[in-house]
Design an enzyme around this catalytic site. Structure first.
Site, mmCIF file in Angstrom:
data_model
loop_
_atom_site.group_PDB
_atom_site.id
_atom_site.type_symbol
_atom_site.label_atom_id
_atom_site.label_comp_id
_atom_site.label_asym_id
_atom_site.label_seq_id
_atom_site.Cartn_x
_atom_site.Cartn_y
_atom_site.Cartn_z
ATOM 1 N N GLY A 38 -14.589 76.312 -16.123
ATOM 2 C CA GLY A 38 -15.197 76.461 -14.817
ATOM 3 C C GLY A 38 -14.252 77.012 -13.768
ATOM 4 O O GLY A 38 -13.057 76.718 -13.777
ATOM 5 N N HIS A 51 -19.412 77.616 -15.716
ATOM 6 C CA HIS A 51 -19.929 77.641 -14.351
ATOM 7 C C HIS A 51 -18.904 78.184 -13.357
ATOM 8 O O HIS A 51 -17.715 77.905 -13.435
ATOM 9 C CB HIS A 51 -20.372 76.239 -13.927
ATOM 10 C CG HIS A 51 -19.286 75.203 -13.999
ATOM 11 N ND1 HIS A 51 -18.398 74.969 -12.981
ATOM 12 C CD2 HIS A 51 -18.953 74.342 -14.993
ATOM 13 C CE1 HIS A 51 -17.574 74.000 -13.323
ATOM 14 N NE2 HIS A 51 -17.877 73.599 -14.542
ATOM 15 N N ASP A 52 -19.397 79.011 -12.442
ATOM 16 C CA ASP A 52 -18.628 79.520 -11.305
ATOM 17 C C ASP A 52 -17.537 80.510 -11.693
ATOM 18 O O ASP A 52 -16.705 80.869 -10.851
ATOM 19 C CB ASP A 52 -18.019 78.372 -10.480
ATOM 20 C CG ASP A 52 -19.072 77.381 -10.023
ATOM 21 O OD1 ASP A 52 -19.912 77.768 -9.187
ATOM 22 O OD2 ASP A 52 -19.079 76.232 -10.521
#
Length: 263
Positions: free
Chosen positions: A139, A121-122
């Protein structure tokens, strides 16, 4: 529809260009948008708020746009955005973002992503990067353009990897890696300038010479980081300023580093 295998399941709310190919037993969810020329192989799952650009190739068994592996995630409408001309090999996993960051996992253009790579994520992955088998980006990792990440390498949360950097096989990357550098080992250590990669990308001997000087100031001169940054700033204008953009890229990276750089 001739390009969509009869066993593929595509939600009516998904938006696919008429030229998109979808293989057998692939599932595509309602929030997905796929642009022209992209090929989704068999047994893939494409879900979430996922936008895929033109001429990407996904090999079989990919998981694209799944919810982030973050225990704080509560189903917020976050995204995965993929550019164009990327190749994703078998068993790649690409997750959407979280609201704790910008809410978007973003992948640029013309990347070569090998089997079993995980992009969490991200993550912000630039363009023209190579991620070898089993590379894992945790992340919030940021990776600059033209970076190479070796097989079985793990990159810690929030780490930044600079443009044109090269991470060797099985690296344990827990600190930021400045642009143009080659690093490897566990614990990780800066070895040299990524000269071979720079030559392949058309860097002149003059530019490479200035980059070598930056490497020496950071790693071979016994200077503190602040002293090294000041000395690197003094390289502006050398070789008739041909490498001033590279000096600015290095200084910008060092100023933005949040986990300390590999030393």
């Amino acid at each position: 529809m001739a390009l969509i295998h009869s066993t593929a399941l595509i939600d009516p709310a998904a938006e696919l260009d008429s030229s998109v190919e979808v293989g057998a037993y692939t599932l595509i969810g309602p929030g997905v948008r796929i642009a022209a020329g992209t090929v989704i192989g068999p047994h893939c799952v494409v879900e979430g708020r996922t936008t895929i650009g033109e001429n990407n190739r996904f090999f079989q068994f990919g998981s694209i746009g799944a919810a982030p592996q973050d225990m704080k995630y509560r189903g917020e409408p976050t995204e995965l955005v993929i550019g164009r001309d990327n190749t994703f090999r078998e068993f790649v996993t690409l997750n959407t973002g979280t609201v704790q960051d910008g809410g978007v996992t973003r992948i640029g253009d013309d990347n070569w992503v090998m089997a079993y790579v995980h992009v969490a994520h991200d993550v912000q992955l630039g363009s023209h990067c190579v991620l070898a088998n089993n590379a894992t980006l945790a992340g919030h990792v940021h990776v600059g353009d033209w970076a190479t990440i070796g097989g079985l390498t793990g990159v810690h949360q929030f780490v930044k990897i600079g443009a044109h950097a090269m991470i060797g096989f099985q690296g344990h990357v827990a600190q930021d890696v400045p642009p143009f550098m080659t690093v490897d080992g566990n614990p990780l250590s800066a070895r040299a300038v990524n000269v071979t990669g720079l030559k392949r990308r058309g860097f002149t001997p003059e530019r490479i010479g200035v980059i070598r000087q930056m490497h020496k100031l950071l790693y071979r001169s016994g200077l503190t980081l602040d002293e090294a940054k000041a000395a690197i700033e003094g390289l502006r204008g050398s070789e008739n300023g041909v490498a001033d953009g590279d000096v600015d890229a290095m200084l910008g990276f060092l100023r933005a580093a949040t986990r300390g750089i590999v030393r």
